[in-house]
Design a protein around this motif. Structure first.
Motif, PDB file in Angstrom:
ATOM      1  N   TYR A 275     -25.990   0.936   2.556  1.00 38.18           N
ATOM      2  CA  TYR A 275     -25.398   1.002   3.889  1.00 38.18           C
ATOM      3  C   TYR A 275     -24.278  -0.001   4.075  1.00 38.18           C
ATOM      4  O   TYR A 275     -23.315   0.256   4.787  1.00 38.18           O
ATOM      5  CB  TYR A 275     -26.472   0.753   4.949  1.00 38.18           C
ATOM      6  N   CYS A 276     -24.412  -1.158   3.489  1.00 32.40           N
ATOM      7  CA  CYS A 276     -23.375  -2.173   3.639  1.00 32.40           C
ATOM      8  C   CYS A 276     -23.316  -3.018   2.387  1.00 32.40           C
ATOM      9  O   CYS A 276     -24.264  -3.065   1.592  1.00 32.40           O
ATOM     10  CB  CYS A 276     -23.626  -3.066   4.858  1.00 32.40           C
TER      11      CYS A 276
ATOM     12  N   ASN B  95     -19.234  -2.035   6.195  1.00 33.46           N
ATOM     13  CA  ASN B  95     -20.117  -0.879   6.281  1.00 33.46           C
ATOM     14  C   ASN B  95     -19.562   0.214   5.385  1.00 33.46           C
ATOM     15  O   ASN B  95     -18.381   0.539   5.452  1.00 33.46           O
ATOM     16  CB  ASN B  95     -20.201  -0.401   7.730  1.00 33.46           C
ATOM     17  N   ILE B  96     -20.420   0.789   4.540  1.00 35.09           N
ATOM     18  CA  ILE B  96     -19.966   1.749   3.541  1.00 35.09           C
ATOM     19  C   ILE B  96     -19.451   3.032   4.183  1.00 35.09           C
ATOM     20  O   ILE B  96     -18.489   3.637   3.708  1.00 35.09           O
ATOM     21  CB  ILE B  96     -21.099   2.056   2.554  1.00 35.09           C
TER      22      ILE B  96
ATOM     23  N   THR C 156     -15.485  -3.886   9.188  1.00 37.98           N
ATOM     24  CA  THR C 156     -15.651  -5.168   8.522  1.00 37.98           C
ATOM     25  C   THR C 156     -16.023  -6.257   9.527  1.00 37.98           C
ATOM     26  O   THR C 156     -15.766  -6.149  10.725  1.00 37.98           O
ATOM     27  CB  THR C 156     -14.364  -5.587   7.796  1.00 37.98           C
ATOM     28  N   ARG C 157     -16.630  -7.301   8.996  1.00 35.71           N
ATOM     29  CA  ARG C 157     -17.014  -8.448   9.807  1.00 35.71           C
ATOM     30  C   ARG C 157     -16.796  -9.687   8.968  1.00 35.71           C
ATOM     31  O   ARG C 157     -17.122  -9.684   7.771  1.00 35.71           O
ATOM     32  CB  ARG C 157     -18.475  -8.332  10.224  1.00 35.71           C
ATOM     33  N   TYR C 158     -16.260 -10.740   9.580  1.00 41.77           N
ATOM     34  CA  TYR C 158     -15.977 -11.967   8.851  1.00 41.77           C
ATOM     35  C   TYR C 158     -16.607 -13.167   9.544  1.00 41.77           C
ATOM     36  O   TYR C 158     -16.669 -13.230  10.765  1.00 41.77           O
ATOM     37  CB  TYR C 158     -14.470 -12.197   8.742  1.00 41.77           C
TER      38      TYR C 158
ATOM     39  N   SER D 233     -30.865  -1.164   3.853  1.00 44.64           N
ATOM     40  CA  SER D 233     -31.717  -1.203   5.040  1.00 44.64           C
ATOM     41  C   SER D 233     -30.943  -1.460   6.328  1.00 44.64           C
ATOM     42  O   SER D 233     -31.411  -1.103   7.410  1.00 44.64           O
ATOM     43  CB  SER D 233     -32.766  -2.301   4.882  1.00 44.64           C
ATOM     44  N   TYR D 234     -29.790  -2.119   6.233  1.00 43.13           N
ATOM     45  CA  TYR D 234     -29.022  -2.505   7.403  1.00 43.13           C
ATOM     46  C   TYR D 234     -27.584  -2.025   7.284  1.00 43.13           C
ATOM     47  O   TYR D 234     -27.055  -1.888   6.188  1.00 43.13           O
ATOM     48  CB  TYR D 234     -29.032  -4.033   7.560  1.00 43.13           C
TER      49      TYR D 234
END
Length: 123
Positions: A32-33, A52-53, A58-60, A101-102
């Motif tokens: 998933y990510c 996230n795939i 994106t998150r930084y 899982s996430y």
């Protein structure tokens, strides 16, 4: 079972750039990510970038926002971390991570798979 192998670490001067790579192999259709964490000896492992795939969001982490970029090349089964304007505080072992899982790989508890780590030293 997913396997992650990082490369691209090294020693650079402050202000220079590096690109880390993480080759993904094994069964990954349920991933998933993916993300990058880093750890300094004696300190907790820190999340620095996640993607996230499915939707590529994106998150930084705050220390790297604006300097680092995470990219997932699905066709080549490779995750990248482009690191620009490196600082001595970026010195750490960098780990590639994946979760089935996430949807966001922003915490250690989210992660099912880890790479072996690659050292980045900035002086």
């Amino acid at each position: 079972h997913v396997q992650l192998v990082e490369s691209g670490g090294g020693s650079v001067q402050a202000g220079e750039s590096l690109r880390l790579s993480c080759v993904v192999s094994g069964y990954r259709y349920s991933t998933y990510c993916m993300g990058w964490f880093r750890q300094v000896s004696g300190k907790e492992r820190e999340d620095i970038a996640s993607i996230n795939i499915d939707d590529k969001n994106t998150r930084y982490g705050a220390p790297v926002k604006g300097r680092f970029t995470i990219v997932e090349d699905h066709g080549n089964n490779t995750l990248y971390l482009q690191m620009n304007s490196l600082k001595p505080d970026d010195t750490a072992t960098y780990y590639c991570a994946a979760s089935n899982s996430y949807s966001v790989c922003s915490a250690i508890r989210h992660i099912n798979y880890w790479g072996q780590g690659t050292q980045v030293t900035v002086s």
